[in-house]
Design an enzyme around this catalytic site. Structure first.
Site, mmCIF file in Angstrom:
data_model
loop_
_atom_site.group_PDB
_atom_site.id
_atom_site.type_symbol
_atom_site.label_atom_id
_atom_site.label_comp_id
_atom_site.label_asym_id
_atom_site.label_seq_id
_atom_site.Cartn_x
_atom_site.Cartn_y
_atom_site.Cartn_z
ATOM 1 N N ASN A 1 46.880 41.640 39.776
ATOM 2 C CA ASN A 1 45.507 42.131 39.658
ATOM 3 C C ASN A 1 45.205 43.098 40.796
ATOM 4 O O ASN A 1 45.678 42.937 41.926
ATOM 5 C CB ASN A 1 44.484 40.995 39.593
ATOM 6 N N CYS B 1 43.227 43.095 35.535
ATOM 7 C CA CYS B 1 43.924 41.809 35.676
ATOM 8 C C CYS B 1 45.435 42.022 35.764
ATOM 9 O O CYS B 1 45.969 43.043 35.319
ATOM 10 C CB CYS B 1 43.643 40.928 34.464
ATOM 11 N N GLU C 1 47.805 40.524 34.046
ATOM 12 C CA GLU C 1 48.451 40.562 32.724
ATOM 13 C C GLU C 1 48.376 41.965 32.130
ATOM 14 O O GLU C 1 49.332 42.469 31.538
ATOM 15 C CB GLU C 1 47.767 39.582 31.763
ATOM 16 N N CYS D 1 42.398 40.044 28.427
ATOM 17 C CA CYS D 1 43.874 40.095 28.472
ATOM 18 C C CYS D 1 44.474 39.530 27.195
ATOM 19 O O CYS D 1 45.435 40.080 26.641
ATOM 20 C CB CYS D 1 44.391 39.341 29.690
HETATM 21 N N1 THU Z 1 42.172 37.841 36.814
HETATM 22 C C1 THU Z 1 43.400 38.193 36.335
HETATM 23 O O1 THU Z 1 44.147 38.950 36.973
HETATM 24 N N2 THU Z 1 43.782 37.703 35.130
HETATM 25 C C2 THU Z 1 43.015 36.901 34.349
HETATM 26 O O2 THU Z 1 43.330 36.686 33.198
HETATM 27 C C3 THU Z 1 41.811 36.289 34.917
HETATM 28 C C4 THU Z 1 41.252 36.984 36.115
HETATM 29 C C5 THU Z 1 41.760 38.373 38.114
HETATM 30 C C6 THU Z 1 40.632 39.363 38.073
HETATM 31 C C7 THU Z 1 40.082 39.247 39.471
HETATM 32 O O3 THU Z 1 40.839 40.087 40.328
HETATM 33 C C8 THU Z 1 40.332 37.816 39.853
HETATM 34 O O4 THU Z 1 41.321 37.327 38.956
HETATM 35 C C9 THU Z 1 39.118 36.910 39.782
HETATM 36 O O5 THU Z 1 38.483 37.009 38.557
#
Ligand code: THU
Length: 136
Positions: free
Chosen positions: A46, A57, A59, A91
């Site tokens: 992320n 994110c 993913e 995602c």
């Molecule tokens: N986040 C992800 O990278 N993937 C997800 O599916 C859920 C959330 C990240 C976004 C942000 O940088 C942090 O987690 C908190 O929401």
């Protein structure tokens, strides 16, 4: 069929990718490793932004890297977080476009698996390319 050796490697790649997360706001590191049928792995983390909604994110970072390099088929994704958290709805939707039967494996940073489920079950009645009528 993806064997368990591949899965252990995928989990290790996701944990490794989480170390590159740029998370000055949430401090919640996410690493993802997306497996193509030929064994190629695309990783992502992320990347947050001072304008919070601009954050991407882990993913989707992995997915966009893969698609931008010409890969459109995937068999599994490993997602690593501190608490083995689950992929967000955005995602899931973006992954569903390319791989509705993707195997989704979530784990913590020790490699403990919290979720091992098909994307189709995680996005019930998901909207995909076949739901769009062809233009006249
Ligand atoms: N986040 C992800 O990278 N993937 C997800 O599916 C859920 C959330 C990240 C976004 C942000 O940088 C942090 O987690 C908190 O929401």
């Amino acid at each position: 069929m993806t064997d368990e050796l591949d899965i252990q490697g995928l989990i290790a790649s996701a944990i490794d990718a989480s170390k590159n997360a740029y998370v000055p706001y949430s401090e919640y590191h996410v690493g993802a490793a997306l497996l193509a049928p030929d064994g190629t792995v695309f990783t992502g983390c992320n990347v947050e932004n001072a304008s919070y909604p601009a954050t991407i994110c882990g993913e989707r970072t992995a997915l966009v890297k893969a698609v931008s390099e010409g890969q459109r088929e995937f068999t599994a994704i490993a997602v690593a977080t501190k608490n083995g958290g689950s992929p967000c709805g955005v995602c899931r939707q973006m992954l569903f476009e390319f791989a509705p039967d993707l195997r989704v494996i979530c784990c913590d940073f020790e490699g403990n698996v919290t979720i091992d489920e098909s994307l189709r079950n995680m996005l019930l009645y998901g909207f995909g390319p076949s739901d769009l009528p062809k233009p006249e």
